[in-house]
Design an enzyme around this catalytic site. Structure first.
Site, PDB file in Angstrom:
ATOM      1  CD  GLN A  62      -3.288  -4.234   6.818  1.00 54.35           C
ATOM      2  OE1 GLN A  62      -3.219  -3.295   6.032  1.00 54.35           O
ATOM      3  NE2 GLN A  62      -3.989  -5.328   6.557  1.00 54.35           N
ATOM      4  CG  ASP A  80      -9.723   0.270   5.336  1.00 52.61           C
ATOM      5  OD1 ASP A  80      -9.508  -0.099   4.162  1.00 52.61           O
ATOM      6  OD2 ASP A  80      -9.031  -0.078   6.308  1.00 52.61           O
ATOM      7  CE  LYS A 105      -3.870  -2.298   2.281  1.00 54.84           C
ATOM      8  NZ  LYS A 105      -4.479  -2.692   3.550  1.00 54.84           N
TER       9      LYS A 105
END
Ligand code: NAP
Length: 312
Positions: free
Chosen positions: A98, A124, A54
């Protein structure tokens, strides 16, 4: 007949190419690039890999990407404090924590942390405010994997409106938002899960079948209407030779890859579905590359919306 392969790597690259001019325009207007903070707690090998790719993809797209690390021994309060600092940061438009978080943080740690992220920076798309907006069909930040699937269908010219769609899986991060996105695009949607009776028969109704259960090769030809579009979201690492050999004959490129590495990431869809489906996403190279591309797109969208809010 062999299914048309939906190439996620190519679509991911196309999305990134579209993001670039938006990054440049934002940078010119705001005097800084869009920024994302990636929070990694502990040193889980899989999470390190995901966060690494990412960071790399964001930097390649001209997005500022900062890694914020906490040790595995950090408390949930340490993490919430870090999120509060990032919520207040001028230069970060997106925050991604994460998962999975260390078990020592407690069973509801992920929910507490996702709830603490400023919805405007929730790239997200997991915050209840953003999920609520999705339910009402006015979302801006939507979970990356399911929104990537929609991009893939659109770019492949596969019609959604009026079709019957079946989603296997009802998780908050894939199944539910996937079903809502398909519904918002006027598909007739059925959501299946572990209690669904006669799952194969329900799935055979689908023009678009999305498999997001995390059970390697579970979806066989018996689940698929001839000519249907099958989206394989599942990614399960498998190192059991017997499982691999039951699916791929010696000499098959995936068998050879297993021989080299001793492990293989498998999707939820059985390889034989290629003979029944009209279109199919491969694993790897299907849905996976779309997830990161959509994260970049969400980061730029969050940056633009924050800038507009400040100008208003
Ligand atoms: P999850 O939270 O474990 O949810 C799995 C869902 O599948 C649950 O709703 C479960 O039903 C359902 N399910 C499990 N076994 C079933 C069965 N035998 N029959 C019918 N339904 C069944 O998983 P997730 O986070 O949604 O992820 C799903 C898969 O997608 C995983 O392999 C994950 O690694 C992968 N994934 C890939 C990407 C990507 O970028 N490619 C991104 C995210 C996730 P219940 O609700 O009844 O338990």
């Amino acid at each position: 007949m062999s299914a048309r392969v939906l190439d996620g790597t190519a679509v991911g690259q196309a999305i990134r190419a579209d993001v670039r001019p938006d990054v440049e325009a934002f940078t010119r207007e705001a005097g800084r690039p869009p920024g994302i903070a990636l929070v990694l707690v502990g040193n889980d090998g899989g999470s390190e890999l995901y966060v690494g790719s990412k960071l790399k993809s964001a930097s390649e797209s001209g997005i500022r990407a900062d890694l914020e690390r906490l040790p595995a021994t950090a408390s949930i309060d340490d993490l919430l404090q870090l999120v509060a600092r990032l919520n207040a940061s001028e230069v970060h438009d997106g925050i991604l924590v994460q998962s999975p978080l260390p078990k020592s943080m407690g069973p509801d740690a992920e929910r507490r942390v996702f709830d603490a992220i400023d919805p405007a920076k929730d790239v997200d798309g997991f915050h209840p405010v953003n999920v609520g907006r999705l339910v009402q069909g006015r979302a801006s930040l939507v979970a990356c994997t399911p929104s990537g699937v929609i991009e893939m269908l659109d770019r492949a010219g596969i019609e959604i409106a009026g079709t019957r769609a079946v989603v296997i899986g009802r998780s908050d991060i894939v199944g539910k938002p996937m079903a809502l996105l398909l519904l918002n695009r006027h598909a007739t949607v059925t959501v299946c899960h572990s209690r669904t009776r006669d799952l194969a028969a329900v799935c055979r109704e689908a023009d678009i079948l999305v498999a997001a259960l995390g059970r390697p090769a579970f979806v066989t030809q018996a689940f698929v209407k001839p000519g249907a579009t099958v989206i394989d979201v599942g990614t399960t690492p498998v190192s059991d030779r017997a499982v691999i050999e039951a699916l791929f004959a010696p000499g098959h490129r995936r068998h050879t890859a297993f021989e080299k590495r001793g492990t293989l990431v498998l999707g939820d869809v059985h390889p034989s579905v290629e003979e029944t489906a009209g279109a199919l996403t491969p694993v790897p190279g299907g849905v996976g590359p779309l997830t990161i591309a959509m994260l970049l797109k969400n980061t730029v969208r969050a940056a633009q919306e924050r800038l507009r809010a400040r100008q208003a």
